[in-house]
Each structure stands twice: as C-alpha cells, then as structure tokens.
Design a protein around this motif. Structure first.
Motif, PDB file in Angstrom:
ATOM      1  N   LEU A  25       0.832  -1.202   0.000  1.00 38.38           N
ATOM      2  CA  LEU A  25       0.000   0.000   0.000  1.00 38.38           C
ATOM      3  C   LEU A  25       0.871   1.258   0.000  1.00 38.38           C
ATOM      4  O   LEU A  25       1.770   1.407   0.817  1.00 38.38           O
ATOM      5  CB  LEU A  25      -0.910   0.003   1.232  1.00 38.38           C
ATOM      6  N   TYR A  26       0.566   2.148  -0.926  1.00 37.19           N
ATOM      7  CA  TYR A  26       1.203   3.463  -1.003  1.00 37.19           C
ATOM      8  C   TYR A  26       0.106   4.519  -0.942  1.00 37.19           C
ATOM      9  O   TYR A  26      -0.872   4.458  -1.694  1.00 37.19           O
ATOM     10  CB  TYR A  26       1.978   3.626  -2.309  1.00 37.19           C
ATOM     11  N   VAL A  27       0.263   5.491  -0.037  1.00 36.77           N
ATOM     12  CA  VAL A  27      -0.662   6.621   0.045  1.00 36.77           C
ATOM     13  C   VAL A  27       0.177   7.895   0.005  1.00 36.77           C
ATOM     14  O   VAL A  27       0.936   8.179   0.935  1.00 36.77           O
ATOM     15  CB  VAL A  27      -1.502   6.582   1.337  1.00 36.77           C
ATOM     16  N   VAL A  39       2.345   6.792   3.391  1.00 35.16           N
ATOM     17  CA  VAL A  39       2.466   5.340   3.521  1.00 35.16           C
ATOM     18  C   VAL A  39       3.247   4.871   2.306  1.00 35.16           C
ATOM     19  O   VAL A  39       2.919   5.214   1.170  1.00 35.16           O
ATOM     20  CB  VAL A  39       1.089   4.644   3.585  1.00 35.16           C
ATOM     21  N   ASP A  40       4.306   4.072   2.550  1.00 36.85           N
ATOM     22  CA  ASP A  40       5.268   3.810   1.493  1.00 36.85           C
ATOM     23  C   ASP A  40       5.583   2.319   1.361  1.00 36.85           C
ATOM     24  O   ASP A  40       6.677   1.865   1.668  1.00 36.85           O
ATOM     25  CB  ASP A  40       6.549   4.599   1.787  1.00 36.85           C
ATOM     26  N   GLY A  41       4.572   1.548   0.943  1.00 33.04           N
ATOM     27  CA  GLY A  41       4.789   0.123   0.711  1.00 33.04           C
ATOM     28  C   GLY A  41       4.501  -0.726   1.935  1.00 33.04           C
ATOM     29  O   GLY A  41       5.393  -1.402   2.450  1.00 33.04           O
ATOM     30  N   THR A  78      -5.016  12.805  -3.393  1.00 34.20           N
ATOM     31  CA  THR A  78      -4.411  11.589  -2.847  1.00 34.20           C
ATOM     32  C   THR A  78      -4.213  10.557  -3.939  1.00 34.20           C
ATOM     33  O   THR A  78      -5.111  10.309  -4.743  1.00 34.20           O
ATOM     34  CB  THR A  78      -5.295  10.974  -1.745  1.00 34.20           C
ATOM     35  N   THR A  79      -3.024   9.956  -3.944  1.00 35.24           N
ATOM     36  CA  THR A  79      -2.747   8.823  -4.829  1.00 35.24           C
ATOM     37  C   THR A  79      -2.609   7.579  -3.970  1.00 35.24           C
ATOM     38  O   THR A  79      -1.777   7.546  -3.064  1.00 35.24           O
ATOM     39  CB  THR A  79      -1.454   9.047  -5.634  1.00 35.24           C
ATOM     40  N   ILE A  80      -3.440   6.572  -4.250  1.00 36.90           N
ATOM     41  CA  ILE A  80      -3.404   5.324  -3.492  1.00 36.90           C
ATOM     42  C   ILE A  80      -3.123   4.185  -4.449  1.00 36.90           C
ATOM     43  O   ILE A  80      -3.831   4.001  -5.439  1.00 36.90           O
ATOM     44  CB  ILE A  80      -4.736   5.072  -2.750  1.00 36.90           C
ATOM     45  N   ARG A  81      -2.058   3.445  -4.174  1.00 36.00           N
ATOM     46  CA  ARG A  81      -1.709   2.262  -4.960  1.00 36.00           C
ATOM     47  C   ARG A  81      -1.571   1.070  -4.027  1.00 36.00           C
ATOM     48  O   ARG A  81      -1.273   1.233  -2.853  1.00 36.00           O
ATOM     49  CB  ARG A  81      -0.397   2.472  -5.730  1.00 36.00           C
ATOM     50  N   GLY A  82      -1.760  -0.097  -4.581  1.00 34.32           N
ATOM     51  CA  GLY A  82      -1.649  -1.309  -3.784  1.00 34.32           C
ATOM     52  C   GLY A  82      -2.975  -2.033  -3.719  1.00 34.32           C
ATOM     53  O   GLY A  82      -3.943  -1.676  -4.400  1.00 34.32           O
ATOM     54  N   GLU A  83      -3.027  -3.025  -2.870  1.00 35.87           N
ATOM     55  CA  GLU A  83      -4.189  -3.900  -2.787  1.00 35.87           C
ATOM     56  C   GLU A  83      -4.737  -3.892  -1.372  1.00 35.87           C
ATOM     57  O   GLU A  83      -4.011  -4.103  -0.407  1.00 35.87           O
ATOM     58  CB  GLU A  83      -3.765  -5.321  -3.182  1.00 35.87           C
TER      59      GLU A  83
END
Length: 347
Positions: A25-27, A39-41, A78-83
């Motif tokens: 998760l990246y925020v 939030v960085d991985g 906000t950019t949110i990546r991950g699952e």
C-alpha cells in the motif's frame, strides 16, 4: 426488523485465512511543497476475531493507512496504490457507492476525538441510529430503540433516557462509549479504533478497552487498534505492527515483539516507556533525533539517521539499501540475528 446476529469469536488465524489483507500500500498526498509519502509500501493481514495493534510515533502513517482502508481520503489530492482486500473484495479504486455500502456496516471506525466526531446539533441517539437506518431500512422508531439498546450494551446508565441527550451532556468517557455504540450498531466485521482512549483517565481507559474485548468476543469482529501506548497494546492486541516513516519495520505477535524486539526503533520505543519497577529518579531514554520529513524521506532504511547501530550493520548499506520485512515474524533491519542478540544485551 432484520436480525443482525454474527458468529462468535474465531480462533487464532492460520495462513491464508485473512479477513483484511493489505499488500504494497502506497498513500501519497499532493501538496504545494511536493508529494508527501505518508504510507510507502505497507503490507499486513488481519483475521476475524483477532486484534492488530499498530504503533509508532505521530506521523508514522498509522491513521492514514486505516483511512485508506475505509476509503476516506480525498481522491483529488491523494494517490493510493496497492491492494486492500476485505473478505476478498478489492477496496482500492472501488466506487464510492460500494464504499458507502461497506462503511458503517461491514467496517466501521472509532475516531480519536469523540467531541469533534459527534455533531453538537443532533442527539446522541439520532447519530447512533443513522447508520442503522441507512444500512437496514429500519423505521425511525426501530432505529431509536436499537440505539438505546446499544447505549445500554456499552454501559451508559439510564440509556433509554440519555438517548435524547446531546454530546455536550456526556462526559468524555461516555462520549467515547457512544462512539463505540455508533460503530457497532450494525455489528461490523472490521472495527478500526484510532486512539480510542486518548485524553481519558486510566480507569475509563481500562473500561473502554475491556468493553472492546467483550464486544469482540460477542461478535467475532476483527479489530485494528491504532495507538502510541505500548501498555494498551500489551493488554489488548493479539498481533503487533510497528510503523516508522510510512513503513512497517517490525511485526509479530504482541508477546514476540514485546519480549524479543528485533528492530532498533522498537528497542527505542520500549526504552522510552516508564516502568513501575524502575527507580523514581531514573530518567527516561528518548529516541535521539526527530522523525524524517515525508516530503523527502531518507533512502535505504528510514530509521538510519537516528539509529545508533549503523556502523555494525554497514552505514552505506543502511543509507542506500531498503531492508525488507519478512512475512510473518521479523524486522526490516540490516543487522544480522547475531548482532541483534548481542546489541539487545547491551541496550
């Protein structure tokens, strides 16, 4: 009125039975000064009937992570990546309609400051009943009755009379109980408690934490407990995730992490805690330095500018190579197991 029964508490989780699963998760927040990597991985799992404590200094990403789970960040900035998988359903990028259906029903949050989280213009009962009406279609009368039942369940005296009171007529501990009643009125499968005992005296703190444990036993909910108080975690949580600068630096069961911490940051957190067995005049041992700016976090291990053991692990390696956090029990640190044991004996 529809029934809201949930199964009882479940035993400790086995591999692969996570109810909530967060992966990479990246925020990131866009600001005038640049991108804040809040939030960085981050990766973790939580099973039904278990409580995961998330600890770390202010700004480590604890609350940001859980607001991402609930889908409460402003997508414009906000950019949110991950699952983020909740019972197998992907929440990252899910439509707002889907998240609204889940919030307050399948997942709910107890916010840190009950005075600001509750509206001063509406009665306690109305605010507690609102999510119940929305998610069940119950009538106003049925929802009011349900709100009174929940207030009684969380220990509010004369609940059927107090349901018509306003937040300012409740004490801090009673407002927090009302917040818990609101979050539990639809029997959520996932409950996120963000510093639920902040600003409460120790007696009320213990009552609130006991209440959460009792309700978890009754409903079998998965709970995320966000706190900076390791004493609260020790008495409440099953598993522990230590966060620093938007990353997880250590995880394991509460017993494993508190009895045998493996990351220098966790050593610092434990050393900074006052103990009843310590001498009265013994000073606390703070962690030197300050947390890094998340606009420009350090490379490699984010803790290395404050770590006293980089010479043992290799200063260049700590500054340039990001340590990986193993799955299950472990710490994201370049120190070898032998070095950690030797250093722990001297700290």
């Amino acid at each position: 009125m529809p029934t809201m029964t949930k199964p009882g508490a479940t035993p400790a989780p086995h591999a692969g039975d996570a109810f909530l699963s967060v992966r990479d998760l990246y925020v990131h927040f866009a600001t005038e000064d640049g991108t804040v990597k809040a939030v960085d991985g981050l990766s973790f799992d939580l099973a039904r009937g278990r409580t995961l404590g998330i600890v770390g200094e202010s700004g480590s990403g604890k609350s940001v992570t859980n607001l991402a789970v609930l889908g409460l960040h402003d997508p414009r900035h906000t950019t949110i990546r991950g699952e983020i998988l909740l019972d197998g359903q992907e929440l990252t990028g899910a439509p707002e309609r889907t998240l609204e259906r889940l919030r307050g029903n399948t997942m709910a949050m107890i916010f840190q400051d009950s005075l600001t989280a509750l509206s001063p213009y509406h009665t306690i009962g109305r605010q507690i009943a609102e999510p119940f009406r929305k998610h069940t279609g119950a009538s106003r009368r049925e929802a009011r009755q349900r709100a009174a039942e929940m207030l009684e369940k969380v220990g509010i005296p004369n609940a059927r009379l107090r349901v018509d009171d306003y937040p300012h007529q409740f004490s801090g501990g009673m407002r927090q109980r009302a917040m818990i009643a609101m979050s539990l009125i639809c029997n959520p499968d996932l409950l996120i408690a963000d510093e639920p005992t902040t600003a409460l005296d120790v007696t009320v703190q213990a009552q609130i934490l006991d209440l959460l444990k009792d309700l978890q036993q009754e409903y079998g909910s998965a709970i995320i407990l966000i706190t900076h108080d390791l004493g609260v975690v020790a008495n409440t949580a099953d598993d522990l995730l230590v966060m620093y600068a938007g990353r997880a630096v250590e995880r394991g069961t509460v017993r494993e992490v508190l009895r045998d911490p493996q990351h220098p940051y966790t050593w610092g957190l434990l050393a900074s805690m006052p103990r009843l067995t310590s001498a009265v005049d013994r000073p606390l041992t703070p962690i030197p330095g300050t947390p890094p700016s998340l606009l420009d976090p350090p490379g490699g291990c984010p803790f290395h500018p404050r770590c006293a053991h980089t010479a043992v692990a290799g200063e260049d390696r700590c500054a340039e190579e990001r340590p990986l956090l193993p799955r299950g029990r472990g710490a994201a640190c370049h120190l070898s197991a032998e070095s950690r044991q030797a250093l722990r004996r001297t700290t």
